[in-house]
Design an enzyme around this catalytic site. Structure first.
Site, PDB file in Angstrom:
ATOM      1  N   GLY A  56     112.188 -11.748  73.805  1.00  0.00           N
ATOM      2  CA  GLY A  56     113.223 -11.763  74.834  1.00  0.00           C
ATOM      3  C   GLY A  56     112.665 -11.977  76.227  1.00  0.00           C
ATOM      4  N   CYS A  57     113.468 -11.619  77.218  1.00  0.00           N
ATOM      5  CA  CYS A  57     113.216 -12.027  78.598  1.00  0.00           C
ATOM      6  C   CYS A  57     112.023 -11.356  79.269  1.00  0.00           C
ATOM      7  CB  CYS A  57     114.468 -11.789  79.435  1.00  0.00           C
ATOM      8  SG  CYS A  57     115.850 -12.869  79.004  1.00  0.00           S
ATOM      9  N   PHE A  58     111.518 -10.265  78.705  1.00  0.00           N
ATOM     10  CA  PHE A  58     110.355  -9.623  79.342  1.00  0.00           C
ATOM     11  C   PHE A  58     109.041 -10.290  78.960  1.00  0.00           C
ATOM     12  CE2 PHE A  58     111.077  -7.101  75.415  1.00  0.00           C
ATOM     13  CZ  PHE A  58     109.829  -7.221  74.810  1.00  0.00           C
ATOM     14  N   PHE A  76     111.736  -8.392  82.552  1.00  0.00           N
ATOM     15  CA  PHE A  76     112.757  -7.420  82.131  1.00  0.00           C
ATOM     16  C   PHE A  76     113.432  -7.955  80.878  1.00  0.00           C
ATOM     17  CE2 PHE A  76     113.120  -7.844  86.889  1.00  0.00           C
ATOM     18  CZ  PHE A  76     112.374  -6.721  87.216  1.00  0.00           C
TER      19      PHE A  76
END
Length: 401
Positions: free
Chosen positions: A167-169, A377
């Protein structure tokens, strides 16, 4: 039996680099298909055959207007979506069609970014010792790391690590992993690639799941690659940023704030409204833990590379820390020009920062500052914090060919 001529301690010392891991080159790539945000609501509701949902379309328009995104790039074209109507429904079986796209296109887009990074680095690709590949799109065996190794013609003995569904982290995660690899293997040169294609998450609108529409308004496709190594040979290598420290943490009371589920219908995405609040509430603790040992308490005196999960996250972090608008300039520029490309975003921002710093005549690759922070994040809520140190800009340096 003869006594060993060396000790374990001597072997360990010989195996390790002397200096910190350093970013030596950056490359980025996007699909050719460009989508302008102002036109996207009409296109999205037309292609998903949802034009009768007039109130929902107005809500989506407001989401797009508030997104601070000007344009995005998407592999999915209107022609392909017309041929695969199940991908345009909200919850229709469509995983096969999605997988057929991403298992091919994710490594291909990664290759385009990697080739740019290798070209800037200027060294033979045979010197690449490790490959770290990250994607939230498409799962096969062997994975995208194997496909990219073959596509680039890397050595069969390259040490590969494949990271799926982070994911985005994960733009922070890959740098943390690359730092450990580079510093613990003398002479290592780590090719890091993040390649993201939203074909797994694209779906039609739903009146009962507005959080899914937030993703449709924000996400774009892109790939970024960096070369990381310690003890650079400055006769032939040009350092861009040093990776000084890296850490990961799960924020308190954040379970379920962002999650995704890979099912027959593709990857569904869910988030709670308070994600920006949860991140901003905890950002100071991460900053203190990272910068207190360095004696830094003024966060306007460092450069910022923050994952642009959305404008509300950036606005609330800015307000919480008391940041001047200029600190998130590179971050907001990437959000505006590319949207949220998940793990690839922070590497795009690093690229933008070093280029803009050189163009503006700044003294360092970090907008003239020595120290900086990179934040990722994502699901968990998980936060990656990477402390960076810039390098002085010499004439012609820090801008790719």
């Amino acid at each position: 039996m003869a006594a060993a001529t060396v000790t374990v301690e001597e072997v360990r010392k010989a195996q390790r680099a002397t200096g910190p891991a350093t970013v030596l080159a950056i490359g980025t790539a996007t699909p050719a298909n460009c989508v302008h945000q102002a036109d996207y609501p009409d296109y999205y509701f037309r292609i998903t055959k949802s034009e009768h949902m007039t109130d929902l379309k107005e809500k989506f328009k407001r989401m797009c207007d508030k997104s601070q995104i000007r344009k995005r790039y998407m592999h999915l074209t209107e022609e392909y979506l017309a041929e695969n109507p199940n991908m345009c429904a909200y919850m229709a079986p469509s995983l096969d069609a999605r997988q057929d796209i991403v298992v091919v296109e994710v490594p291909k887009l990664g290759k385009a970014a990697a080739q740019k990074a290798i070209k800037e680095w200027g060294q033979p690709k045979s010197k690449i010792t490790h490959l770290v590949f990250c994607t939230t799109s498409g799962v096969d065996m062997p994975g995208a790391d194997y496909q990219l190794t073959k596509m680039l013609g890397l050595r069969p003995s390259v040490n590969r690590l494949m990271m799926y569904q982070q994911g985005c982290f994960a733009g922070g995660t890959v740098l943390r992993v690359a730092k450990d690899l580079a510093e613990n293997n003398r002479g290592a040169r780590v090719l890091v690639v993040c390649s993201e294609i939203t074909a797994v998450t694209f779906r039609g609108p739903s009146e009962s799941h507005l959080d899914s529409m937030v993703g449709q308004a924000l996400f774009g496709d892109g790939a970024a690659a960096v070369i990381v190594g310690a003890d650079p040979d400055e006769r032939v290598e040009r350092p861009l940023f040093q990776l000084v420290s890296a850490s990961q943490t799960i924020l308190p009371d954040s379970e379920g704030a962002i999650d995704g589920h890979l099912r027959e219908v593709g990857l569904t995405f869910h988030l709670l409204k308070d994600v920006p609040g949860l991140i901003s509430k905890n950002i100071e603790r991460s900053l203190e833990e990272a910068f207190k040992p360095l004696g830094i308490t003024d966060y306007n005196s460092i450069f910022w590379v923050a994952h642009p999960g959305g404008p509300a996250i950036l606005d609330q972090v800015e307000a919480k820390v008391g940041l001047e608008k200029e600190r998130l300039r590179a971050t907001r520029h990437v959000l505006s020009e590319y949207g949220n490309m998940s793990s690839a975003c922070v590497l795009f921002i690093l690229d933008e920062m070093r280029k803009r710093s050189a163009e503006d005549g700044q003294a360092t690759t970090g907008e003239g500052f020595d120290w900086g922070v990179l934040f990722g994040f994502g699901p968990g809520l998980t936060v990656e914090t990477v402390v960076l140190h810039s390098v002085p800009i010499t004439t012609g340096a820090a801008i790719t060919a």
